[in-house]
Design a protein around this motif. Structure first.
Motif, PDB file in Angstrom:
ATOM      1  N   ALA A 123       0.832  -1.211   0.000  1.00 20.48           N
ATOM      2  CA  ALA A 123       0.000   0.000   0.000  1.00 20.48           C
ATOM      3  C   ALA A 123       0.866   1.262   0.000  1.00 20.48           C
ATOM      4  O   ALA A 123       0.539   2.257  -0.669  1.00 20.48           O
ATOM      5  CB  ALA A 123      -0.929  -0.010   1.210  1.00 20.48           C
ATOM      6  N   PHE A 124       1.974   1.222   0.732  1.00 15.94           N
ATOM      7  CA  PHE A 124       2.885   2.371   0.811  1.00 15.94           C
ATOM      8  C   PHE A 124       3.519   2.628  -0.552  1.00 15.94           C
ATOM      9  O   PHE A 124       3.609   3.779  -1.016  1.00 15.94           O
ATOM     10  CB  PHE A 124       3.967   2.075   1.853  1.00 15.94           C
ATOM     11  N   ILE A 125       3.949   1.566  -1.215  1.00 17.65           N
ATOM     12  CA  ILE A 125       4.549   1.703  -2.542  1.00 17.65           C
ATOM     13  C   ILE A 125       3.528   2.250  -3.533  1.00 17.65           C
ATOM     14  O   ILE A 125       3.844   3.131  -4.357  1.00 17.65           O
ATOM     15  CB  ILE A 125       5.104   0.343  -3.023  1.00 17.65           C
ATOM     16  N   GLN A 126       2.316   1.747  -3.443  1.00 17.63           N
ATOM     17  CA  GLN A 126       1.270   2.232  -4.353  1.00 17.63           C
ATOM     18  C   GLN A 126       1.030   3.732  -4.159  1.00 17.63           C
ATOM     19  O   GLN A 126       0.805   4.471  -5.129  1.00 17.63           O
ATOM     20  CB  GLN A 126      -0.031   1.458  -4.131  1.00 17.63           C
ATOM     21  N   ASP A 198       2.212 -11.929  -3.766  1.00 14.32           N
ATOM     22  CA  ASP A 198       1.459 -11.302  -4.849  1.00 14.32           C
ATOM     23  C   ASP A 198       1.401  -9.791  -4.636  1.00 14.32           C
ATOM     24  O   ASP A 198       1.316  -9.312  -3.500  1.00 14.32           O
ATOM     25  CB  ASP A 198       0.032 -11.857  -4.893  1.00 14.32           C
ATOM     26  N   SER A 199       1.458  -9.060  -5.737  1.00 14.50           N
ATOM     27  CA  SER A 199       1.357  -7.602  -5.670  1.00 14.50           C
ATOM     28  C   SER A 199       0.726  -7.104  -6.968  1.00 14.50           C
ATOM     29  O   SER A 199       0.613  -7.865  -7.942  1.00 14.50           O
ATOM     30  CB  SER A 199       2.749  -6.985  -5.499  1.00 14.50           C
ATOM     31  N   PRO A 200       0.337  -5.832  -7.051  1.00 12.14           N
ATOM     32  CA  PRO A 200      -0.199  -5.293  -8.313  1.00 12.14           C
ATOM     33  C   PRO A 200       0.818  -5.337  -9.446  1.00 12.14           C
ATOM     34  O   PRO A 200       0.436  -5.192 -10.618  1.00 12.14           O
ATOM     35  CB  PRO A 200      -0.534  -3.835  -7.950  1.00 12.14           C
ATOM     36  N   TRP A 201       2.096  -5.544  -9.125  1.00 11.24           N
ATOM     37  CA  TRP A 201       3.154  -5.534 -10.142  1.00 11.24           C
ATOM     38  C   TRP A 201       3.691  -6.929 -10.428  1.00 11.24           C
ATOM     39  O   TRP A 201       4.706  -7.092 -11.086  1.00 11.24           O
ATOM     40  CB  TRP A 201       4.285  -4.616  -9.662  1.00 11.24           C
ATOM     41  N   GLY A 202       3.007  -7.939  -9.885  1.00  7.62           N
ATOM     42  CA  GLY A 202       3.427  -9.319 -10.058  1.00  7.62           C
ATOM     43  C   GLY A 202       4.042  -9.873  -8.785  1.00  7.62           C
ATOM     44  O   GLY A 202       4.145  -9.197  -7.758  1.00  7.62           O
ATOM     45  N   HIS A 209      14.969  -0.852   1.734  1.00  8.72           N
ATOM     46  CA  HIS A 209      14.734   0.429   2.392  1.00  8.72           C
ATOM     47  C   HIS A 209      13.276   0.651   2.782  1.00  8.72           C
ATOM     48  O   HIS A 209      12.999   1.276   3.811  1.00  8.72           O
ATOM     49  CB  HIS A 209      15.188   1.573   1.476  1.00  8.72           C
ATOM     50  N   ILE A 210      12.365   0.123   1.984  1.00  6.03           N
ATOM     51  CA  ILE A 210      10.950   0.456   2.171  1.00  6.03           C
ATOM     52  C   ILE A 210      10.404  -0.053   3.503  1.00  6.03           C
ATOM     53  O   ILE A 210       9.528   0.565   4.107  1.00  6.03           O
ATOM     54  CB  ILE A 210      10.098  -0.095   0.991  1.00  6.03           C
ATOM     55  N   GLU A 211      10.937  -1.179   3.996  1.00  7.62           N
ATOM     56  CA  GLU A 211      10.348  -1.764   5.202  1.00  7.62           C
ATOM     57  C   GLU A 211      10.436  -0.829   6.395  1.00  7.62           C
ATOM     58  O   GLU A 211       9.511  -0.734   7.209  1.00  7.62           O
ATOM     59  CB  GLU A 211      11.015  -3.106   5.535  1.00  7.62           C
ATOM     60  N   CYS A 212      11.558  -0.108   6.540  1.00  5.60           N
ATOM     61  CA  CYS A 212      11.708   0.760   7.715  1.00  5.60           C
ATOM     62  C   CYS A 212      10.803   1.974   7.638  1.00  5.60           C
ATOM     63  O   CYS A 212      10.281   2.433   8.659  1.00  5.60           O
ATOM     64  CB  CYS A 212      13.171   1.171   7.883  1.00  5.60           C
ATOM     65  N   SER A 213      10.602   2.508   6.430  1.00  4.09           N
ATOM     66  CA  SER A 213       9.642   3.603   6.281  1.00  4.09           C
ATOM     67  C   SER A 213       8.246   3.147   6.697  1.00  4.09           C
ATOM     68  O   SER A 213       7.519   3.860   7.398  1.00  4.09           O
ATOM     69  CB  SER A 213       9.622   4.094   4.834  1.00  4.09           C
ATOM     70  N   VAL A 214       7.876   1.965   6.261  1.00  9.02           N
ATOM     71  CA  VAL A 214       6.543   1.450   6.554  1.00  9.02           C
ATOM     72  C   VAL A 214       6.370   1.165   8.039  1.00  9.02           C
ATOM     73  O   VAL A 214       5.384   1.589   8.665  1.00  9.02           O
ATOM     74  CB  VAL A 214       6.263   0.178   5.730  1.00  9.02           C
ATOM     75  N   ALA A 247       7.800  11.682   0.989  1.00  7.78           N
ATOM     76  CA  ALA A 247       7.021  11.710  -0.260  1.00  7.78           C
ATOM     77  C   ALA A 247       5.650  11.082  -0.064  1.00  7.78           C
ATOM     78  O   ALA A 247       4.676  11.483  -0.717  1.00  7.78           O
ATOM     79  CB  ALA A 247       7.774  10.977  -1.356  1.00  7.78           C
ATOM     80  N   ALA A 248       5.555  10.110   0.825  1.00 11.76           N
ATOM     81  CA  ALA A 248       4.280   9.428   1.062  1.00 11.76           C
ATOM     82  C   ALA A 248       3.381  10.201   2.022  1.00 11.76           C
ATOM     83  O   ALA A 248       2.169  10.276   1.821  1.00 11.76           O
ATOM     84  CB  ALA A 248       4.533   8.023   1.604  1.00 11.76           C
TER      85      ALA A 248
END
Length: 470
Positions: A123-126, A198-202, A209-214, A247-248
């Motif tokens: 959801a954060f990436i989206q 599974d994700s919207p991008w496959g 890096h994304i895990e710590c932001s989330v 940015a999020a």
């Protein structure tokens, strides 16, 4: 007034948490594919000490430290061991908790795992894609680093310099996928046989890096008070966290960035790391070194300074810790013949020690000056314990203050039981006392040596002979 050196501004700043009385603190945890080495432990111990001091100051600390439980290293190691990535993670998370418990690191308020937060990561990436900061490319998702205007501020590097470094490490496959060499992965498409979601991008898995932001924003809010970790995480990890998070959310991500110095080893003070194969694991070292000594060694160097790991420095730490414990034991011993009542002069003295300790530690958690105050307290306690007449309440006050201050360094002082049940040993001690009165020093020394061989240490004090188990 507590000041903290903020890596972002490169200066000491007065510490003011977002919410009075509460500190929200996030510390980057390990990638759990092996036992932690003492370079990893340095960060955990340094910021556990910071946490303890904040609690000493009266703050309630919400302390979150993550486990990276899926990445390239974990996939490779799990394959080598013939187990799944989750099995590998469980194995080394258990080892991490055992090792950190041994060196008296308090459990985090929350220890989240990346794989427990996959829906939130997606959801954060989206959201980043929707905001125009990220894009999908052949199943991968990348962050547009140049779109974030403050990129490079934390590490103090220009985008042009960063681009040169990035270009040297981008594979041919990535060059074909990225809009810019500076862009970094938020989501990686799964290779055949790899763990995936599974994700919207496959099918794929999160970037590092994304895990710590989330997880930091999920458990502590869009803006947190302190984010901490090793100096090696300033770039790219923490730089990327700032870019992603702000940015999020549209909010400042972190108020105070704290980074600890490295552990070095050898005559050339080489940084200790797994990649250089010069590391020592906590799991191994505490088999031969008292965990309290390792904790004391690492907790009594100011967090931003490097620590040189050596047998000599461990020995110094052992001796210094023993000096503190002996003072505590001296106070305990004198409680046997203490008179009732308190001592106002002692109370005033202890207040002064507390004030001086706080002043030292308020200067960016200066543990070296803080422990120097503790050593002065030890000296004062020993002097008081040698007085002919001592007061029970004063002895206990010294003990309580010593225990309180060293607990901030993660050290537990325990009163040793010096009582000896063996009547024969007690008889030898009485014989030695009589030999000393008779000036038969040869016999006195012989008894002392014989008892030492049995692990019984004698100490002659103005109040008589004291004995304890070695």
């Amino acid at each position: 007034m507590l000041t903290i050196y903020n890596t972002l501004t490169r200066q000491k700043e007065e510490f003011k948490p977002l919410h009075p009385g509460v500190v929200n603190m996030y510390v980057c945890g390990p990638t759990v594919y092996n036992y932690i080495h003492i370079g990893n432990a340095r960060s955990a111990i340094a910021f556990d000490t910071v946490r303890r001091y904040l609690e000493f100051k009266g703050y309630r600390v919400n302390y979150v430290s993550n486990f990276t439980d899926v990445d390239d290293k974990m996939i490779k190691e799990a394959h080598a061991e013939g187990i799944t990535v989750p099995q590998l993670a469980d194995k080394f998370i258990k080892a991490f908790m055992a090792d950190t418990t041994a060196v008296n690191i308090e459990p985090a308020t929350k220890h989240p795992r990346a794989t427990e937060n996959i829906p939130e990561i997606i959801a954060f990436i989206q959201k980043l894609i929707d905001n125009g900061y990220a894009y999908e490319s052949a199943g991968d998702v990348y962050y547009r680093a140049r779109k974030f205007s403050h990129y490079g501020q934390l590490s103090g590097q220009s985008l042009d310099d960063l681009e040169v470094g990035a270009s040297e490490h981008v594979s041919a496959d990535e060059i074909g996928k990225k809009e810019d060499p500076m862009d970094f992965a938020l989501w990686k498409t799964a290779k055949p046989g790899e763990i995936n979601w599974d994700s919207p991008w496959g099918k794929g898995r999160p970037g590092w890096h994304i895990e710590c932001s989330v997880m930091s924003t999920k458990y502590l809010g869009d803006t947190i008070d302190i984010h901490a970790g090793g100096q090696d995480l300033e770039f790219p990890h923490h730089e990327n966290e700032i870019a992603q998070s702000e940015a999020a959310t549209g909010q400042p991500f972190v108020r105070y960035w704290m980074h600890n110095g490295f552990v070095t080893i050898g005559k050339d003070n080489e940084k200790m790391s797994k990649s250089l194969h010069n590391f020592v694991t906590v799991h191994d070292i505490i088999k031969t070194v008292d965990p309290q000594v390792l904790r004391f060694f690492m907790a009594t160097t100011q967090y931003r300074r490097p620590i040189q790991y050596s047998a000599a420095n461990l020995t110094d730490a052992k001796n210094n810790l023993a000096h503190i414990q002996t003072a505590y034991d001296n106070l305990t011993y004198r409680q046997r013949d203490a008179q009732a009542g308190s001592d106002e002069a002692v109370s005033d003295q202890l207040t002064g020690f507390t004030d001086r300790f706080t002043t030292a530690m308020d200067d960016d958690i200066n543990v070296q000056n803080g422990i120097a105050v503790v050593y002065e307290l030890v000296k004062a306690a020993n002097t008081y314990a040698q007085q002919q007449v001592v007061r029970a309440a004063a002895l206990q006050a010294y003990k309580d203050k010593l225990a309180q201050l060293v607990s901030i360094f993660g050290i537990k002082l325990v009163a040793h039981n010096d009582e000896i049940d063996d009547d024969q040993i007690k008889s030898l001690i009485e014989e030695r006392n009589q030999a000393r009165k008779n000036k038969d020093f040869a016999r006195s020394d012989q008894i002392r040596d014989d008892l030492k061989k049995q692990g019984i240490i004698l100490e002659d004090t103005p109040q008589g002979t004291r004995y304890k188990k070695e």
